[in-house]
Design a protein around this motif. Structure first.
Motif, PDB file in Angstrom:
ATOM      1  N   ILE A  40       0.819  -1.062   0.043  1.00  0.00           N
ATOM      2  CA  ILE A  40       0.102   0.143   0.001  1.00  0.00           C
ATOM      3  C   ILE A  40       0.932   1.203   0.138  1.00  0.00           C
ATOM      4  N   GLY A  41       1.869   1.052   0.666  1.00  0.00           N
ATOM      5  CA  GLY A  41       2.919   2.374   0.700  1.00  0.00           C
ATOM      6  C   GLY A  41       3.509   2.473  -0.675  1.00  0.00           C
ATOM      7  N   GLU A  42       3.874   1.490  -1.470  1.00  0.00           N
ATOM      8  CA  GLU A  42       4.246   1.826  -2.963  1.00  0.00           C
ATOM      9  C   GLU A  42       3.336   2.298  -3.800  1.00  0.00           C
ATOM     10  N   LEU A  43       1.930   1.811  -3.673  1.00  0.00           N
ATOM     11  CA  LEU A  43       0.600   2.234  -4.399  1.00  0.00           C
ATOM     12  C   LEU A  43       0.608   3.669  -4.007  1.00  0.00           C
ATOM     13  N   LEU A  44       0.639   3.846  -2.908  1.00  0.00           N
ATOM     14  CA  LEU A  44       0.505   5.627  -2.500  1.00  0.00           C
ATOM     15  C   LEU A  44       1.402   6.498  -3.013  1.00  0.00           C
ATOM     16  N   SER A  45       2.556   5.923  -3.042  1.00  0.00           N
ATOM     17  CA  SER A  45       3.928   6.609  -3.551  1.00  0.00           C
ATOM     18  C   SER A  45       3.658   7.071  -5.219  1.00  0.00           C
ATOM     19  N   ARG A  46       3.398   5.976  -5.928  1.00  0.00           N
ATOM     20  CA  ARG A  46       2.930   6.221  -7.290  1.00  0.00           C
ATOM     21  C   ARG A  46       1.899   6.900  -7.634  1.00  0.00           C
ATOM     22  N   LEU A  47       0.773   7.006  -6.896  1.00  0.00           N
ATOM     23  CA  LEU A  47      -0.425   7.877  -6.845  1.00  0.00           C
ATOM     24  C   LEU A  47       0.021   9.068  -6.621  1.00  0.00           C
ATOM     25  N   GLU A  48       0.821   9.591  -5.554  1.00  0.00           N
ATOM     26  CA  GLU A  48       1.149  10.655  -5.194  1.00  0.00           C
ATOM     27  C   GLU A  48       2.146  11.248  -6.615  1.00  0.00           C
ATOM     28  N   GLU A  49       2.841  10.767  -7.147  1.00  0.00           N
ATOM     29  CA  GLU A  49       3.671  10.963  -8.221  1.00  0.00           C
ATOM     30  C   GLU A  49       2.729  11.374  -9.387  1.00  0.00           C
ATOM     31  N   PRO A  51      -1.168  11.820  -9.842  1.00  0.00           N
ATOM     32  CA  PRO A  51      -2.510  11.664  -9.199  1.00  0.00           C
ATOM     33  C   PRO A  51      -3.449  11.671 -10.349  1.00  0.00           C
ATOM     34  N   THR A  52      -3.126  11.782 -11.494  1.00  0.00           N
ATOM     35  CA  THR A  52      -4.117  11.549 -12.689  1.00  0.00           C
ATOM     36  C   THR A  52      -4.576  10.106 -13.026  1.00  0.00           C
ATOM     37  N   LEU A  53      -3.520   9.153 -12.358  1.00  0.00           N
ATOM     38  CA  LEU A  53      -3.981   7.899 -12.416  1.00  0.00           C
ATOM     39  C   LEU A  53      -5.518   7.539 -11.542  1.00  0.00           C
ATOM     40  N   LEU A  54      -5.827   8.401 -10.768  1.00  0.00           N
ATOM     41  CA  LEU A  54      -7.019   8.089 -10.151  1.00  0.00           C
ATOM     42  C   LEU A  54      -8.235   8.773 -10.677  1.00  0.00           C
ATOM     43  N   VAL A 108     -10.117   2.849 -12.814  1.00  0.00           N
ATOM     44  CA  VAL A 108     -10.933   2.265 -12.255  1.00  0.00           C
ATOM     45  C   VAL A 108     -10.216   1.389 -11.235  1.00  0.00           C
ATOM     46  N   ASP A 109      -9.102   0.603 -11.823  1.00  0.00           N
ATOM     47  CA  ASP A 109      -8.604  -0.098 -10.931  1.00  0.00           C
ATOM     48  C   ASP A 109      -8.028   0.604  -9.604  1.00  0.00           C
ATOM     49  N   ALA A 110      -7.353   2.066 -10.127  1.00  0.00           N
ATOM     50  CA  ALA A 110      -6.512   2.802  -9.003  1.00  0.00           C
ATOM     51  C   ALA A 110      -7.515   3.391  -8.135  1.00  0.00           C
ATOM     52  N   GLY A 111      -8.765   3.668  -8.940  1.00  0.00           N
ATOM     53  CA  GLY A 111      -9.946   4.387  -8.143  1.00  0.00           C
ATOM     54  C   GLY A 111     -10.657   3.548  -6.950  1.00  0.00           C
ATOM     55  N   HIS A 112     -10.476   2.235  -7.289  1.00  0.00           N
ATOM     56  CA  HIS A 112     -10.958   1.396  -6.238  1.00  0.00           C
ATOM     57  C   HIS A 112     -10.588   1.520  -4.743  1.00  0.00           C
ATOM     58  N   LEU A 113      -9.571   2.281  -4.719  1.00  0.00           N
ATOM     59  CA  LEU A 113      -9.058   2.856  -3.328  1.00  0.00           C
ATOM     60  C   LEU A 113     -10.082   3.674  -2.529  1.00  0.00           C
ATOM     61  N   ALA A 114     -10.806   4.275  -3.228  1.00  0.00           N
ATOM     62  CA  ALA A 114     -11.929   5.152  -2.720  1.00  0.00           C
ATOM     63  C   ALA A 114     -13.062   4.416  -1.991  1.00  0.00           C
ATOM     64  N   ALA A 115     -13.130   3.187  -2.834  1.00  0.00           N
ATOM     65  CA  ALA A 115     -14.432   2.117  -2.302  1.00  0.00           C
ATOM     66  C   ALA A 115     -13.736   1.423  -1.156  1.00  0.00           C
ATOM     67  N   VAL A 116     -12.721   1.368  -0.821  1.00  0.00           N
ATOM     68  CA  VAL A 116     -11.996   0.798   0.468  1.00  0.00           C
ATOM     69  C   VAL A 116     -12.152   1.700   1.568  1.00  0.00           C
ATOM     70  N   ALA A 117     -11.703   3.157   1.136  1.00  0.00           N
ATOM     71  CA  ALA A 117     -11.830   3.953   2.162  1.00  0.00           C
ATOM     72  C   ALA A 117     -13.243   4.216   2.631  1.00  0.00           C
ATOM     73  N   LEU A 118     -14.217   4.122   1.788  1.00  0.00           N
ATOM     74  CA  LEU A 118     -15.726   4.013   1.889  1.00  0.00           C
ATOM     75  C   LEU A 118     -16.060   3.048   3.185  1.00  0.00           C
ATOM     76  N   VAL A 119     -15.528   1.890   2.806  1.00  0.00           N
ATOM     77  CA  VAL A 119     -15.839   0.767   3.843  1.00  0.00           C
ATOM     78  C   VAL A 119     -15.440   1.142   5.149  1.00  0.00           C
ATOM     79  N   ALA A 120     -14.220   1.763   5.275  1.00  0.00           N
ATOM     80  CA  ALA A 120     -13.567   2.059   6.424  1.00  0.00           C
ATOM     81  C   ALA A 120     -14.468   2.993   7.020  1.00  0.00           C
ATOM     82  N   ALA A 121     -14.956   3.891   6.301  1.00  0.00           N
ATOM     83  CA  ALA A 121     -15.951   5.066   6.816  1.00  0.00           C
ATOM     84  C   ALA A 121     -17.207   4.326   7.540  1.00  0.00           C
ATOM     85  N   LEU A 122     -17.612   3.567   6.721  1.00  0.00           N
ATOM     86  CA  LEU A 122     -18.901   2.801   6.934  1.00  0.00           C
ATOM     87  C   LEU A 122     -18.745   1.619   8.378  1.00  0.00           C
TER      88      LEU A 122
END
Length: 607
Positions: A40-49, A51-54, A108-122
């Motif tokens: 997850i650290g590697e994924l976040l680093s790539r998305l920070e570099e 951000p349009t991937l999301l 779509v694959d990268a943006g699934h991270l938002a669905a993970v965050a939604l479940v954490a909020a729920l």
């Protein structure tokens, strides 16, 4: 920075027997936790570099949502991160970013991270406002289920706005004019409906843990995302019944399993045992195969610890065996994340007794570890008529111990093993060698030896070929009596010339008296029936007659050799290199088979 994790040696040795205590398996789970955090650290680093991937999703808002959830309910985000659903998605998305996998649009694959965050909020009861990807109007919420926007279905992949307040989720389309209407629901408590498909749950015991039965998550397969395939009520009821039966077999209580010979304190940690709560998810096999039925098939991936894809089994014992088999793969996969076991170029050239195709050495290691578990499972069922009403456990145990020992010998002699790899193979070998000294019903053991020899002989006839010079020398020796050429390393038959095959004779050895449908594609022939029933002379003649009509058929050649060596035990050396027999009789009719067999098996012939 956390200190490196170190596995105590006695836990490694427990796992190297093919079993493992709760503590040893728990250590593997901790290793998977560390790996997930790194990924997850590697994924976040790539998305920070980049951000349009999301796409339309916002990384800052996603991570802020996760932070609030973890602050309100410590551990909820980590628990979600360790789920098989998130593990499979995370590994797939990183492979996408490395360009070694394919799937939907990358956002779509990268943006699934938002669905993970939604479940954490729920789960934590915090708020969230995020954009998540919808697939054909459906929004997967990992570990919870699948929400479907009502109205006219959204086509393809579309961004959807998600709002969470006090456990209530509001989903609205962000693209105007689609005809899809908003959806409001409480995913943690909402019952199944046309717009909400909650993840099915299988109860291990009353008031205890549950196992997910996942038919909706897009990342439930081994790698590529797949569409949902909801179980019918009848299918769901069948899975619930089979799982309950399997748990009864796997979780017998404090007493020792029948026939195991193990002391009570080790009855839950030996090879072939499984604590059902260690399974995290079962995925019903999602489709069909182009070359045959899926019955009996199962698979797993090291990206999703404790998860398995399983075709609907015929009974609870078959499901229990499959659960043991696939959790063995999970354990070894987690060990391989911690230790390098061998150095191999993954060339697929080795014999695996449980497969029709050649395998690479890492595949052999996985197979050996899995089938030590399977052998142990059936060893513990010997004499237990409630679990094994047809008394098939002795044959299954005898067969798997023979086959597994064959593969362990290949690993010990052909693989470049590391120190941990040698320790693992040695531990498995000690387990199987001990089992080989245990008495088993004589008829069952004899059928197991014949089934193992038959599969190996047919596999070699289908996949190996003598070198051209050796083939010519063998043919000349049979025709004119010239000296036999010495054996040389065989060559693999090119992949383009191989065909899929099923070991129908091996299935007949399991249940010689079982009725078969002669019209079925995989029905055994009369020669097979005669051979399995001990009528070797009649079987050899039947194979010879069939061989005249279909010369060179590997199944017939292997059967003829099995029947011939049953009549002439001194000729069993023919089964070690049956491809030499095939080369010697190539182009000749069955009338020369017996002459060739005697010539190749003569005392002075090269081995």
């Amino acid at each position: 920075m956390r200190a490196p994790i170190r596995m105590p040696g006695h836990w490694f040795d427990e796992l190297a027997t093919g079993g493992g205590s709760m503590e040893a398996v728990g250590f593997l789970a901790q290793g998977e936790r560390s790996r997930r955090l790194l990924l997850i650290g590697e994924l976040l680093s790539r998305l920070e570099e980049r951000p349009t991937l999301l796409g339309p999703a916002d990384l800052g808002a996603i991570w802020e949502t996760v932070g609030r959830a973890e602050e309100r309910r410590p551990g909820c985000a980590e628990e979600l991160l360790l789920s098989p659903e998130v593990g499979s998605w995370l590994a797939h998305t990183l492979r996408r970013l490395h360009g070694v996998s394919v799937g939907p649009p990358l956002w779509v694959d990268a943006g699934h991270l938002a669905a993970v965050a939604l479940v954490a909020a729920l789960r934590s009861g915090t708020d969230a406002d995020l954009v998540v990807p919808a697939r054909e109007g459906a929004i997967p919420l990992p570990t919870l289920g699948l929400a479907r926007l009502p109205g006219i279905p959204l086509l393809g992949f579309q961004p959807v706005h998600a709002r969470v307040r006090e456990g209530e989720l509001l989903l609205t389309a962000t693209v105007p004019g689609t005809g899809a209407t908003a959806l409001t629901l409480r995913p943690l408590t909402a019952p199944q409906s046309a717009v909400w498909w909650p993840t099915h749950r299988l109860r291990v015991r009353q008031g205890g843990p549950e196992v997910a039965l996942d038919d909706t998550d897009p990342y439930r397969d081994l790698d590529r995302p797949i569409p949902p395939r909801r179980l019918t009520p009848r299918e769901l009821a069948t899975w619930q019944r089979l799982f309950a039966e399997a748990v009864t077999l796997l979780d017998p209580g404090p007493t020792c399993a029948a026939g195991s010979g193990a002391p009570p304190e080790s009855a839950d940690s030996g090879p072939g045992t499984l604590r059902p709560e260690e399974i995290r998810r079962i995925v019903p096999w999602p489709g069909r195969l182009p070359n045959g039925p899926v019955e009996g098939l199962s698979a797993s991936t090291a990206d999703a610890f404790g998860s398995m894809v399983v075709a609907e089994p015929p009974n609870g014992a078959a499901l229990a065996e499959t659960m043991v088999h696939e959790f063995q793969h999970s354990k070894l996969g987690a060990l391989l994340h911690l230790f390098v076991m061998l150095d191999d170029d993954r060339t697929e050239e080795h014999y695996a007794p449980w497969r029709p195709d050649p395998r690479h050495l890492p595949g052999l290691l996985h197979g050996a570890y899995a089938f030590v578990g399977v052998a142990g499972f059936w060893r513990d069922r010997i004499g237990d008529r409630a679990a094994d009403p047809l008394d098939l456990a002795p044959f299954r145990f005898a067969l798997r111990r023979i086959q597994t020992r064959t593969v362990l010998r290949t690993l010990a002699t052909r693989a470049t093993l590391t120190g941990p790899g040698r320790r693992l193979v040695a531990g498995l070998t000690r387990t199987v060698d001990g089992w080989l000294r245990e008495p088993v019903d004589g008829q069952a053991a004899a059928r197991a030896r014949a089934a193992a020899a038959g599969h190996r002989a047919e596999w070699r006839l289908r996949h190996l070929r003598c070198a051209d010079e050796e083939r010519a020398g063998l043919a000349a020796a049979v025709r004119s009596g010239t000296p036999l050429p010495p054996p040389r390393p065989p060559r693999l038959v090119p992949a383009t010339e191989r065909t899929h095959w099923r070991d129908v004779r091996g299935a007949l050895y399991l249940r010689p008296d079982a009725a078969t449908d002669p019209a079925a594609d995989t029905a055994p022939g009369q020669a097979d029936v005669l051979l399995v029933h001990g009528e070797a002379a009649s079987a050899r003649e039947a194979y010879r007659e069939q061989g005249a009509a279909t010369p060179g058929d590997p199944h017939l050649l292997a059967g003829w050799l099995l029947a011939h060596t049953a009549l002439h035990p001194g000729h069993r050396r023919l089964l070690a290199r049956p491809e030499r027999f095939a080369a010697a009789v190539e182009g000749e009719g069955p009338e020369v088979w017996e002459h060739a067999a005697h010539r190749l098996a003569s005392p002075g012939s090269p081995v």
